[in-house]
Design a protein around this motif. Structure first.
Motif, PDB file in Angstrom:
ATOM      1  N   ASN A   4      41.601  43.918  36.178  1.00 53.93           N
ATOM      2  CA  ASN A   4      41.498  45.354  35.950  1.00 53.93           C
ATOM      3  C   ASN A   4      40.783  45.950  37.156  1.00 53.93           C
ATOM      4  O   ASN A   4      39.580  45.770  37.300  1.00 53.93           O
ATOM      5  N   LYS A  14      40.276  49.030  37.866  1.00 53.43           N
ATOM      6  CA  LYS A  14      39.524  50.262  37.570  1.00 53.43           C
ATOM      7  C   LYS A  14      39.815  51.319  38.644  1.00 53.43           C
ATOM      8  O   LYS A  14      40.923  51.365  39.142  1.00 53.43           O
ATOM      9  N   HIS A  66      39.655  50.882  26.927  1.00 56.46           N
ATOM     10  CA  HIS A  66      38.570  50.239  27.677  1.00 56.46           C
ATOM     11  C   HIS A  66      37.267  50.992  27.391  1.00 56.46           C
ATOM     12  O   HIS A  66      37.262  52.214  27.247  1.00 56.46           O
ATOM     13  N   GLU A  69      35.402  42.757  25.003  1.00 53.77           N
ATOM     14  CA  GLU A  69      34.530  42.986  26.151  1.00 53.77           C
ATOM     15  C   GLU A  69      33.209  43.598  25.672  1.00 53.77           C
ATOM     16  O   GLU A  69      33.134  44.810  25.438  1.00 53.77           O
ATOM     17  N   ALA A  99      28.097  43.363  28.941  1.00 56.38           N
ATOM     18  CA  ALA A  99      28.467  42.284  29.874  1.00 56.38           C
ATOM     19  C   ALA A  99      29.352  42.792  31.007  1.00 56.38           C
ATOM     20  O   ALA A  99      29.588  42.076  31.979  1.00 56.38           O
ATOM     21  N   ILE A 100      29.812  44.041  30.890  1.00 53.64           N
ATOM     22  CA  ILE A 100      30.760  44.565  31.880  1.00 53.64           C
ATOM     23  C   ILE A 100      30.026  44.995  33.139  1.00 53.64           C
ATOM     24  O   ILE A 100      29.166  45.880  33.106  1.00 53.64           O
ATOM     25  N   GLY A 101      30.373  44.345  34.241  1.00 53.92           N
ATOM     26  CA  GLY A 101      29.814  44.726  35.538  1.00 53.92           C
ATOM     27  C   GLY A 101      28.333  44.436  35.691  1.00 53.92           C
ATOM     28  O   GLY A 101      27.697  44.911  36.630  1.00 53.92           O
ATOM     29  N   GLY A 130      34.157  40.656  30.773  1.00 50.26           N
ATOM     30  CA  GLY A 130      32.750  41.007  31.023  1.00 50.26           C
ATOM     31  C   GLY A 130      32.122  39.969  31.919  1.00 50.26           C
ATOM     32  O   GLY A 130      31.764  38.880  31.472  1.00 50.26           O
ATOM     33  N   SER A 131      32.030  40.314  33.236  1.00 47.31           N
ATOM     34  CA  SER A 131      31.395  39.439  34.221  1.00 47.31           C
ATOM     35  C   SER A 131      32.001  38.040  34.298  1.00 47.31           C
ATOM     36  O   SER A 131      31.285  37.058  34.519  1.00 47.31           O
ATOM     37  N   VAL A 132      33.314  37.937  34.115  1.00 47.34           N
ATOM     38  CA  VAL A 132      33.984  36.651  34.349  1.00 47.34           C
ATOM     39  C   VAL A 132      34.066  36.430  35.861  1.00 47.34           C
ATOM     40  O   VAL A 132      34.459  37.325  36.611  1.00 47.34           O
ATOM     41  N   LEU A 134      39.994  39.205  30.869  1.00 49.24           N
ATOM     42  CA  LEU A 134      40.199  40.503  31.509  1.00 49.24           C
ATOM     43  C   LEU A 134      39.069  40.632  32.530  1.00 49.24           C
ATOM     44  O   LEU A 134      37.892  40.627  32.161  1.00 49.24           O
ATOM     45  N   VAL A 135      39.455  40.698  33.790  1.00 52.52           N
ATOM     46  CA  VAL A 135      38.493  40.566  34.887  1.00 52.52           C
ATOM     47  C   VAL A 135      38.416  41.859  35.681  1.00 52.52           C
ATOM     48  O   VAL A 135      39.439  42.340  36.167  1.00 52.52           O
ATOM     49  N   GLY A 136      37.229  42.409  35.824  1.00 51.38           N
ATOM     50  CA  GLY A 136      37.049  43.620  36.617  1.00 51.38           C
ATOM     51  C   GLY A 136      36.717  43.288  38.053  1.00 51.38           C
ATOM     52  O   GLY A 136      37.584  42.926  38.845  1.00 51.38           O
ATOM     53  N   GLY A 137      35.431  43.363  38.385  1.00 51.03           N
ATOM     54  CA  GLY A 137      34.968  43.191  39.765  1.00 51.03           C
ATOM     55  C   GLY A 137      35.559  41.996  40.496  1.00 51.03           C
ATOM     56  O   GLY A 137      35.980  42.105  41.654  1.00 51.03           O
TER      57      GLY A 137
END
Ligand code: PGA
Length: 254
Positions: free
Chosen positions: A13, A15, A99, A169, A173-175, A214-216, A234-237
């Motif tokens: 993701n 973003k 989200h 998520e 834990a997100i970011g 969340g922070s994977v 689901l991976v952000g950063g």
């Protein structure tokens, strides 16, 4: 361990990150995955502006593409919004809805999220429905109640294992670099599977993928993805750089 109908999914993701220059990361990821057969599906969800060029770039590679949000109407006077049908036209096969950043920034309620998921279905997209508790809710011992309420409110009629994926998520834990313990993840994912049975029926619930987000990172992916009832990430950063996202896929699924 329930065997879902589909392989696990590693979804990135992006973003509100990424310009045309970022397509070099997807190019790199394609090269890194070339000749490999990960035991998961791979997907990138870029900002709307990149959907068409990325769709063309990905072509028939193993990397699928999704939107990050959609409106619930197919068209109309909704300045600044994007319809699920528009996303489908880019070659995307999925769309994230609900989200926590959209719930927080745009006041999206479970009812809105449910309408958006139904719109994704209408357009032939897989809805990736996000749910998760805040730190206050967790500390108050309300996590499972919050999850139940969000699931019941956000998963529309007509949802099944083929057209819907759940992403758990935890907002905290997100970011943040903080992740729940594997016990906490296992508890919530088992609860989601159980609650889904009451919403979509036992068989579809068993077949439906439940992602953790969340922070994977490459360093914790193997551990988190091995938890019972976790069917992907689901991976952000860490999805913004090809090396990191590939590192997650490699650690958990290669
Ligand atoms: P993160 O974001 O991996 O940067 O924590 C996950 C998400 O919000 O989907």
């Amino acid at each position: 361990m329930p065997k879902t109908k589909f392989p696990p999914l590693a979804a990135g993701n992006w973003k509100m990150n990424g310009t045309l220059a970022s397509l070099k990361e997807t190019e790199k990821l394609m090269r890194m995955l070339d000749g490999k057969s990960p035991a998961c599906d791979v997907m990138i969800c870029p900002p709307f502006t990149l959907l068409f060029p990325m769709g063309e770039q990905l072509g028939d590679s193993i990397i699928a593409m999704g939107g990050e949000d959609c409106h619930w109407e197919p068209c109309g006077a909704h300045t600044g919004d994007i319809a699920a049908e528009m996303i489908a036209e880019t070659g995307a096969s999925a769309c994230i809805v609900g989200h926590s950043e959209r719930r927080a920034d745009h006041g999206e309620t479970d009812e809105i999220v449910s309408k958006k998921a139904a719109a994704a279905h209408r357009a032939g997209l897989t809805a990736i429905v996000c749910i998760g508790e805040t730190i206050e809710e967790r500390e108050a011992g309300r996590t499972l109640d919050v999850i139940s309420t969000q699931l019941k409110g956000s998963v529309p009629d007509g949802s099944n294992a083929a057209n819907t994926i759940i992403a758990y998520e935890p907002v905290w834990a997100i970011g943040t670099g903080h992740t729940p313990t594997t016990e906490q993840v296992a508890e919530v994912h088992a609860h989601i599977r159980k609650e889904l049975a009451g919403i979509v029926g036992e068989e579809e619930a068993q077949g439906m993928r439940i992602l953790y987000g969340g922070s994977v990172k490459p360093g914790n992916a193997a551990q988190l993805m091995a938890v019972e009832n976790v069917n992907g990430a689901l991976v952000g950063g860490a999805s913004l750089k090809a090396e990191d996202f590939f590192g997650i896929i490699e650690a958990a699924y290669l």
